[in-house]
Design a protein around this motif. Structure first.
Motif, PDB file in Angstrom:
ATOM      1  N   ILE A   1     -76.582 -31.606 -14.263  1.00  0.00           N
ATOM      2  CA  ILE A   1     -75.601 -31.720 -13.186  1.00  0.00           C
ATOM      3  C   ILE A   1     -74.211 -31.548 -13.789  1.00  0.00           C
ATOM      4  CG2 ILE A   1     -74.644 -33.255 -11.418  1.00  0.00           C
ATOM      5  CD1 ILE A   1     -77.459 -34.637 -11.395  1.00  0.00           C
ATOM      6  N   VAL A   2     -73.435 -30.619 -13.239  1.00  0.00           N
ATOM      7  CA  VAL A   2     -72.133 -30.277 -13.819  1.00  0.00           C
ATOM      8  C   VAL A   2     -71.034 -30.530 -12.788  1.00  0.00           C
ATOM      9  CG1 VAL A   2     -70.812 -28.474 -14.992  1.00  0.00           C
ATOM     10  CG2 VAL A   2     -73.310 -28.466 -15.147  1.00  0.00           C
ATOM     11  N   HIS A   3     -69.939 -31.161 -13.242  1.00  0.00           N
ATOM     12  CA  HIS A   3     -68.813 -31.375 -12.330  1.00  0.00           C
ATOM     13  C   HIS A   3     -67.489 -31.092 -13.023  1.00  0.00           C
ATOM     14  CE1 HIS A   3     -66.806 -35.067 -13.703  1.00  0.00           C
ATOM     15  NE2 HIS A   3     -67.994 -35.503 -14.077  1.00  0.00           N
ATOM     16  N   CYS A   4     -66.474 -30.865 -12.181  1.00  0.00           N
ATOM     17  CA  CYS A   4     -65.094 -30.703 -12.653  1.00  0.00           C
ATOM     18  C   CYS A   4     -64.189 -31.371 -11.630  1.00  0.00           C
ATOM     19  CB  CYS A   4     -64.756 -29.220 -12.843  1.00  0.00           C
ATOM     20  SG  CYS A   4     -64.772 -28.264 -11.304  1.00  0.00           S
TER      21      CYS A   4
ATOM     22  N   ILE B   1     -75.436 -35.480 -16.824  1.00  0.00           N
ATOM     23  CA  ILE B   1     -74.221 -35.095 -16.099  1.00  0.00           C
ATOM     24  C   ILE B   1     -73.178 -34.631 -17.107  1.00  0.00           C
ATOM     25  CG2 ILE B   1     -72.466 -35.824 -14.442  1.00  0.00           C
ATOM     26  CD1 ILE B   1     -74.372 -38.169 -13.707  1.00  0.00           C
ATOM     27  N   ILE B   2     -72.649 -33.446 -16.861  1.00  0.00           N
ATOM     28  CA  ILE B   2     -71.662 -32.838 -17.756  1.00  0.00           C
ATOM     29  C   ILE B   2     -70.343 -32.678 -16.999  1.00  0.00           C
ATOM     30  CG2 ILE B   2     -71.135 -30.867 -19.251  1.00  0.00           C
ATOM     31  CD1 ILE B   2     -73.734 -32.408 -19.996  1.00  0.00           C
ATOM     32  N   ASP B   3     -69.268 -33.126 -17.607  1.00  0.00           N
ATOM     33  CA  ASP B   3     -67.914 -32.999 -17.069  1.00  0.00           C
ATOM     34  C   ASP B   3     -67.235 -31.859 -17.829  1.00  0.00           C
ATOM     35  OD1 ASP B   3     -65.159 -33.307 -16.487  1.00  0.00           O
ATOM     36  OD2 ASP B   3     -65.325 -35.494 -16.395  1.00  0.00           O
ATOM     37  N   VAL B   4     -66.830 -30.799 -17.122  1.00  0.00           N
ATOM     38  CA  VAL B   4     -66.239 -29.640 -17.802  1.00  0.00           C
ATOM     39  C   VAL B   4     -64.715 -29.601 -17.691  1.00  0.00           C
ATOM     40  CG1 VAL B   4     -68.339 -28.266 -17.574  1.00  0.00           C
ATOM     41  CG2 VAL B   4     -66.577 -28.068 -15.816  1.00  0.00           C
ATOM     42  N   ARG B   5     -64.110 -30.733 -17.301  1.00  0.00           N
ATOM     43  CA  ARG B   5     -62.651 -30.792 -17.237  1.00  0.00           C
ATOM     44  C   ARG B   5     -62.071 -30.917 -18.645  1.00  0.00           C
ATOM     45  NH1 ARG B   5     -61.536 -35.810 -13.750  1.00  0.00           N
ATOM     46  NH2 ARG B   5     -63.135 -36.593 -15.162  1.00  0.00           N
TER      47      ARG B   5
ATOM     48  N   ASN C   1     -63.068 -40.801 -14.923  1.00  0.00           N
ATOM     49  CA  ASN C   1     -64.373 -40.184 -15.155  1.00  0.00           C
ATOM     50  C   ASN C   1     -65.471 -41.081 -14.612  1.00  0.00           C
ATOM     51  OD1 ASN C   1     -65.841 -41.658 -17.489  1.00  0.00           O
ATOM     52  ND2 ASN C   1     -63.730 -41.427 -18.221  1.00  0.00           N
ATOM     53  N   ILE C   2     -66.656 -40.490 -14.443  1.00  0.00           N
ATOM     54  CA  ILE C   2     -67.806 -41.234 -13.909  1.00  0.00           C
ATOM     55  C   ILE C   2     -68.866 -41.469 -14.983  1.00  0.00           C
ATOM     56  CG2 ILE C   2     -67.405 -40.515 -11.524  1.00  0.00           C
ATOM     57  CD1 ILE C   2     -69.715 -38.452 -11.920  1.00  0.00           C
TER      58      ILE C   2
ATOM     59  N   GLY D   1     -63.162 -43.562  -3.957  1.00  0.00           N
ATOM     60  CA  GLY D   1     -62.001 -44.091  -4.669  1.00  0.00           C
ATOM     61  C   GLY D   1     -62.137 -43.857  -6.166  1.00  0.00           C
ATOM     62  N   SER D   2     -61.181 -44.395  -6.943  1.00  0.00           N
ATOM     63  CA  SER D   2     -61.236 -44.125  -8.382  1.00  0.00           C
ATOM     64  C   SER D   2     -61.435 -45.353  -9.216  1.00  0.00           C
ATOM     65  CB  SER D   2     -59.980 -43.412  -8.852  1.00  0.00           C
ATOM     66  OG  SER D   2     -58.826 -43.993  -8.339  1.00  0.00           O
TER      67      SER D   2
END
Length: 102
Positions: free
Chosen positions: A62-65, A21-25, A34-35, A101-102
């Motif tokens: 898997i990519v998220h922002c 999993i890649i976070d591009v933020r 973050n997760i 939720g966070s």
């Protein structure tokens, strides 16, 4: 590029699957929430500075922002580099936080 829902992603994470999993933020967004994904800001994709991902070329990435737009761009860039199984998290972390939720 395919789409993955936050529900499907969370279920797979909860099941203990080994996921890429890649976070591009941006770093400050990542620090706020973050997760547990690997942080690689979108700017690095735009400069093709993602050599560390090359071993995953034939694996699911898997990519998220925040909302799904930057991650879609990152998936398209990876696809153009020959990646064969990219997935964009639909709705990004906004959808995740709304659902879980966070």
């Amino acid at each position: 590029m395919d789409i993955i829902s936050v529900e499907e992603l969370k279920a797979r994470m909860d099941a203990g699957e080994k996921l890429h999993i890649i976070d591009v933020r941006e770093p400050e967004e990542f620090e706020a929430f973050n997760i547990g994904a690997k942080l690689i800001p979108l700017g690095r994709f735009q400069m093709m500075d993602v050599d560390e991902l090359m071993p995953l070329k034939d694996e699911e990435v898997i990519v998220h922002c925040r909302s799904g737009k930057r991650s879609m761009t990152a998936c398209l860039i990876l696809d153009s580099m020959g990646f064969t199984n990219t997935k964009n998290v639909e709705g990004g972390m906004l959808a995740w936080q709304e659902k879980f939720g966070s």
